[in-house]
Design a protein around this motif. Structure first.
Motif, mmCIF file in Angstrom:
data_model
loop_
_atom_site.group_PDB
_atom_site.id
_atom_site.type_symbol
_atom_site.label_atom_id
_atom_site.label_comp_id
_atom_site.label_asym_id
_atom_site.label_seq_id
_atom_site.Cartn_x
_atom_site.Cartn_y
_atom_site.Cartn_z
ATOM 1 N N ASN A 99 0.829 -1.209 0.000
ATOM 2 C CA ASN A 99 0.000 0.000 0.000
ATOM 3 C C ASN A 99 0.859 1.252 0.000
ATOM 4 O O ASN A 99 0.568 2.223 -0.710
ATOM 5 C CB ASN A 99 -0.912 -0.001 1.239
ATOM 6 C CG ASN A 99 -2.279 -0.598 0.957
ATOM 7 O OD1 ASN A 99 -2.961 -0.182 0.017
ATOM 8 N ND2 ASN A 99 -2.662 -1.566 1.756
ATOM 9 N N ALA A 102 2.243 1.602 -3.500
ATOM 10 C CA ALA A 102 1.208 2.037 -4.446
ATOM 11 C C ALA A 102 0.930 3.530 -4.315
ATOM 12 O O ALA A 102 0.746 4.236 -5.310
ATOM 13 C CB ALA A 102 -0.073 1.235 -4.228
ATOM 14 N N ARG A 107 -1.045 3.692 -8.551
ATOM 15 C CA ARG A 107 -1.671 2.432 -8.956
ATOM 16 C C ARG A 107 -1.715 2.340 -10.478
ATOM 17 O O ARG A 107 -2.100 3.291 -11.147
ATOM 18 C CB ARG A 107 -3.089 2.344 -8.385
ATOM 19 C CG ARG A 107 -3.144 2.096 -6.889
ATOM 20 C CD ARG A 107 -4.527 2.370 -6.306
ATOM 21 N NE ARG A 107 -5.587 1.659 -7.026
ATOM 22 C CZ ARG A 107 -5.971 0.400 -6.763
ATOM 23 N NH1 ARG A 107 -5.379 -0.266 -5.784
ATOM 24 N NH2 ARG A 107 -6.947 -0.155 -7.448
ATOM 25 N N ALA A 112 4.801 0.101 -11.150
ATOM 26 C CA ALA A 112 3.970 -0.894 -10.460
ATOM 27 C C ALA A 112 3.892 -2.179 -11.271
ATOM 28 O O ALA A 112 3.970 -3.289 -10.735
ATOM 29 C CB ALA A 112 2.574 -0.337 -10.209
ATOM 30 N N LEU A 144 -1.910 -2.782 -6.249
ATOM 31 C CA LEU A 144 -1.171 -1.975 -7.219
ATOM 32 C C LEU A 144 -2.018 -1.529 -8.412
ATOM 33 O O LEU A 144 -1.522 -0.861 -9.311
ATOM 34 C CB LEU A 144 0.046 -2.758 -7.722
ATOM 35 C CG LEU A 144 1.159 -2.981 -6.690
ATOM 36 C CD1 LEU A 144 2.245 -3.886 -7.264
ATOM 37 C CD2 LEU A 144 1.766 -1.654 -6.243
ATOM 38 N N GLY A 145 -3.290 -1.919 -8.409
ATOM 39 C CA GLY A 145 -4.198 -1.408 -9.440
ATOM 40 C C GLY A 145 -4.527 -2.364 -10.562
ATOM 41 O O GLY A 145 -5.080 -1.944 -11.589
#
Length: 245
Positions: A99, A102, A107, A112, A144-145
């Motif tokens: 988190n 990120a 993200r 990433a 990380l999206g």
């Protein structure tokens, strides 16, 4: 403002290194971002490596190659080793570290994505991805999206043997493979017959048994590390070309 500019410069440079647009590009000081990246990356590598109960020599070699690509100093290497050991501890909250990363890199950013690919490549040094590893990396990808579909696509690429990166460097050779060629003193278009002689040349220079004069403990450790990197690079190149090691 100045700190933010420095972080952006570092993020661009480390992205170039990992994607191999410029594997030898200079890394500016990364400050807090650099520490966050190293802590999350090597702690996760420790967690993934230990997930099946033991850490293999292939995983250690791979972690060493990542340290080299990131241009870690001796002090930073020791910190990376400490982070690796931290990640092996079950009480370490890995998602908190991710988190933090990120938030710092964004993200869905290119860095990433490369972060995920470093971890995936580690997993596949052991062959196939185990369920425990898949669950962990799917959680990391989510932070990380990247949703389940995007994560599955990343995994499929590696399982299919297509170890390439996305974005502007999509057509480049794997950053880690090019780094292996650099370690052997070769270009990627070298002939198969040149691979082993180049490996033997490098080992003659750096193998611990080939050192003529007594050396200090620190120098001895560096020689051992370099010899390990050369061997790992040789195995990487041979594997990519389906050559007998």
């Amino acid at each position: 403002m100045l700190s933010a500019l420095r972080h952006r410069a570092y993020q661009r440079a480390v992205t170039h290194r990992l994607s191999d647009c410029k594997s030898d590009c200079v890394l500016p000081p990364g400050g807090k971002l650099e520490k966050i990246l190293h802590r999350a990356l090597f702690a996760l590598m420790g967690r993934v490596s230990k997930s099946d109960g033991f850490v293999s020599s292939a995983e250690v070699k791979y972690a060493t190659s990542v340290m080299r690509i990131l241009g870690l100093s001796p002090r930073q290497r020791q910190e990376a080793i400490d982070y690796f050991e931290l990640g092996k501890l079950p009480e370490t909250n890995m998602l908190n570290l991710v988190n933090e990363l990120a938030f710092s890199v964004g993200r869905g950013s290119e860095l990433a994505r490369l972060f995920m690919q470093v971890l995936l490549r580690l997993v596949f040094t052991k062959g196939n991805m185990r369920l425990k590893e898949k669950r962990l990396l799917r959680q990391v990808a989510g932070v990380l999206g990247y949703n389940k579909t995007a994560f599955s696509a990343m995994c499929a690429e590696y399982q299919a043997g297509r170890q390439r990166y996305y974005g502007p460097a999509a057509q480049c050779c794997s950053g880690f493979l090019n780094e292996a060629y650099n370690t052997l003193g070769l270009l990627p278009d070298a002939a198969d017959a040149d691979i082993r002689p180049a490996y033997l040349r490098q080992m003659t220079l750096y193998h611990p048994d080939k050192q003529m004069d007594p050396i200090s403990a620190n120098a001895s450790r560096e020689v051992h590390e370099r010899a390990t990197e050369i061997r790992a690079a040789y195995e990487e190149v041979c594997k990519s070309r389906n050559l007998r090691i």
